[in-house]
Design a protein around this motif. Sequence first.
Motif, PDB file in Angstrom:
ATOM      1  N   ALA A 265      17.366   5.003  22.008  1.00 43.11           N
ATOM      2  CA  ALA A 265      16.386   6.087  22.118  1.00 43.11           C
ATOM      3  C   ALA A 265      14.978   5.537  22.308  1.00 43.11           C
ATOM      4  O   ALA A 265      14.179   6.088  23.055  1.00 43.11           O
ATOM      5  N   LYS A 266      14.685   4.434  21.624  1.00 35.26           N
ATOM      6  CA  LYS A 266      13.372   3.771  21.734  1.00 35.26           C
ATOM      7  C   LYS A 266      13.613   2.300  22.040  1.00 35.26           C
ATOM      8  O   LYS A 266      14.633   1.741  21.665  1.00 35.26           O
ATOM      9  N   PRO A 267      12.667   1.648  22.691  1.00 35.42           N
ATOM     10  CA  PRO A 267      12.807   0.209  22.950  1.00 35.42           C
ATOM     11  C   PRO A 267      12.937  -0.585  21.647  1.00 35.42           C
ATOM     12  O   PRO A 267      12.526  -0.119  20.583  1.00 35.42           O
ATOM     13  N   PHE A 268      13.469  -1.775  21.745  1.00 35.61           N
ATOM     14  CA  PHE A 268      13.704  -2.604  20.561  1.00 35.61           C
ATOM     15  C   PHE A 268      12.437  -2.877  19.767  1.00 35.61           C
ATOM     16  O   PHE A 268      12.485  -3.100  18.574  1.00 35.61           O
ATOM     17  N   TRP A 269      11.260  -2.833  20.418  1.00 39.40           N
ATOM     18  CA  TRP A 269      10.012  -3.099  19.702  1.00 39.40           C
ATOM     19  C   TRP A 269       9.526  -1.883  18.935  1.00 39.40           C
ATOM     20  O   TRP A 269       8.556  -1.953  18.199  1.00 39.40           O
TER      21      TRP A 269
END
Length: 85
Positions: free
Chosen positions: A28-32
């Motif tokens: 859903a969101k980037p790894f960062w």
Amino acid sequence: MFESRCGVSCNSCTRKGQVGCKGCLNMAKPFWGGDCGVKSCCESKKLDHCGECDLFPCAMLATMGVEEGFDPAPKIARCRKWAQK
């Protein structure tokens, strides 16, 4: 088959395991933990990747990662290739 929204070759990324990334297609969101404008843009337009966009290559994709020392040209070429399939 496309691997990301922006043209990153996730299947050959050497950092994927180190940072716990499953690829933007599976997260859903980037790894960062922040937001990725390219991912959000593609998903809001219901596109698999940037190469399918009428505005391709846009300024956002063409400058993505440049400040961090990454060359966007390979990603743009990959999206172009994915769009031909």
